[in-house]
Design a protein around this motif. Structure first.
Motif, short mmCIF file in Angstrom:
data_model
loop_
_atom_site.label_atom_id
_atom_site.label_comp_id
_atom_site.label_asym_id
_atom_site.label_seq_id
_atom_site.Cartn_x
_atom_site.Cartn_y
_atom_site.Cartn_z
N ASN A 6 0.96 -1.62 0.31
CA ASN A 6 -0.02 -0.04 -0.15
C ASN A 6 0.78 1.70 -0.52
N SER A 7 2.35 1.59 -0.06
CA SER A 7 3.00 2.45 -0.37
C SER A 7 4.59 1.93 -0.42
N LEU A 8 5.41 2.79 -1.26
CA LEU A 8 6.49 2.63 -1.30
C LEU A 8 7.70 3.82 -0.22
N ILE A 9 8.34 3.91 -0.30
CA ILE A 9 9.63 5.11 0.54
C ILE A 9 10.69 4.41 -0.33
N ALA A 10 11.50 5.21 -0.59
CA ALA A 10 12.93 5.12 -2.06
C ALA A 10 13.53 5.94 -0.67
N VAL A 11 14.59 5.37 -0.25
CA VAL A 11 15.36 5.63 0.38
C VAL A 11 16.76 6.12 -0.13
N ILE A 12 17.07 7.22 0.05
CA ILE A 12 17.96 8.29 0.14
C ILE A 12 19.19 8.66 0.55
N PRO A 13 20.44 7.89 0.49
CA PRO A 13 21.84 8.00 1.37
C PRO A 13 22.39 9.25 1.11
N ALA A 49 3.38 7.28 -1.58
CA ALA A 49 4.70 7.44 -2.47
C ALA A 49 5.59 8.81 -1.56
N TRP A 50 6.77 7.88 -0.82
CA TRP A 50 7.95 8.92 -0.47
C TRP A 50 8.79 8.62 -0.50
N ILE A 51 10.10 9.57 -0.02
CA ILE A 51 11.28 10.07 -0.44
C ILE A 51 12.01 10.12 0.83
N GLN A 52 12.83 9.87 0.71
CA GLN A 52 13.40 9.58 2.20
C GLN A 52 14.39 9.87 1.89
N VAL A 53 15.17 10.52 3.19
CA VAL A 53 16.69 11.60 3.26
C VAL A 53 16.94 10.62 4.27
N SER A 54 18.00 10.22 4.34
CA SER A 54 18.80 9.55 5.19
C SER A 54 19.97 9.99 5.34
N ILE A 55 20.57 10.04 6.87
CA ILE A 55 21.80 9.67 6.97
C ILE A 55 23.13 8.90 6.79
N ASP A 56 23.26 8.37 5.78
CA ASP A 56 23.78 7.22 5.50
C ASP A 56 25.90 7.45 4.87
N PRO A 57 26.46 7.82 5.45
CA PRO A 57 28.21 8.57 4.86
C PRO A 57 28.31 7.31 3.65
N GLU A 58 28.34 5.76 4.20
CA GLU A 58 28.68 5.17 3.72
C GLU A 58 28.58 4.54 2.35
N ARG A 59 27.20 4.77 2.55
CA ARG A 59 26.55 4.57 1.11
C ARG A 59 26.46 5.50 0.12
N ALA A 60 26.38 7.22 1.13
CA ALA A 60 25.97 7.99 -0.03
C ALA A 60 25.90 8.30 -1.35
N GLY A 61 25.56 8.25 -2.28
CA GLY A 61 25.66 9.07 -4.04
C GLY A 61 25.47 7.83 -4.47
#
Length: 122
Positions: A6-13, A49-61
């Motif tokens: 019923n939903s989707l969140i794209a996580v941006i590291p 439909a969501w976009i999530q920005v989260s701190i994750d330096p090892e995966r950033a980019g």
């Protein structure tokens, strides 16, 4: 087969949360809809439909997300007004038109307009 999704969140590291959340606020033309915990910001782009920005330096980019839009040129204008320039429009005739941009960490955001006439509702 019945789906229960019923939903989707794209996580941006990202590496620097403050820089990234400010950039995404410019990209979407508004502050986050939700900050559920420290160093996590979320924007609802459509129902479920969501976009999530989260701190994750090892995966950033390393992130990539495709955002469907009704009018690619109108979206280009929204981005331009915020100082964000999309790449040149690419067209796959009879299928899609798309333009991309990378955030400060290098995560790729693609805006895609369906021009196929396909109706997923049948």
């Amino acid at each position: 087969m019945k789906s229960y999704i019923n939903s989707l969140i794209a996580v941006i590291p990202v590496e620097n949360f403050d820089v990234a959340s400010s950039w995404y606020a410019s990209l979407f033309g508004r502050k986050p809809d939700l900050i559920p915990v420290a160093e996590v910001a979320e924007w609802q782009l459509a129902e479920g439909a969501w976009i999530q920005v989260s701190i994750d330096p090892e995966r950033a980019g390393s992130g990539a997300v495709v955002v469907g839009v009704d009018d690619l040129e109108a979206q280009r204008g929204v981005c331009s007004e915020s100082g964000i320039q999309l790449d040149e429009t690419q067209e796959y005739p009879g299928v899609i038109r798309m333009a991309e941009v990378c955030d400060p960490d290098g995560n790729k955001i693609s805006f895609v307009q369906d021009i196929s006439g396909f109706d997923p509702a049948g």
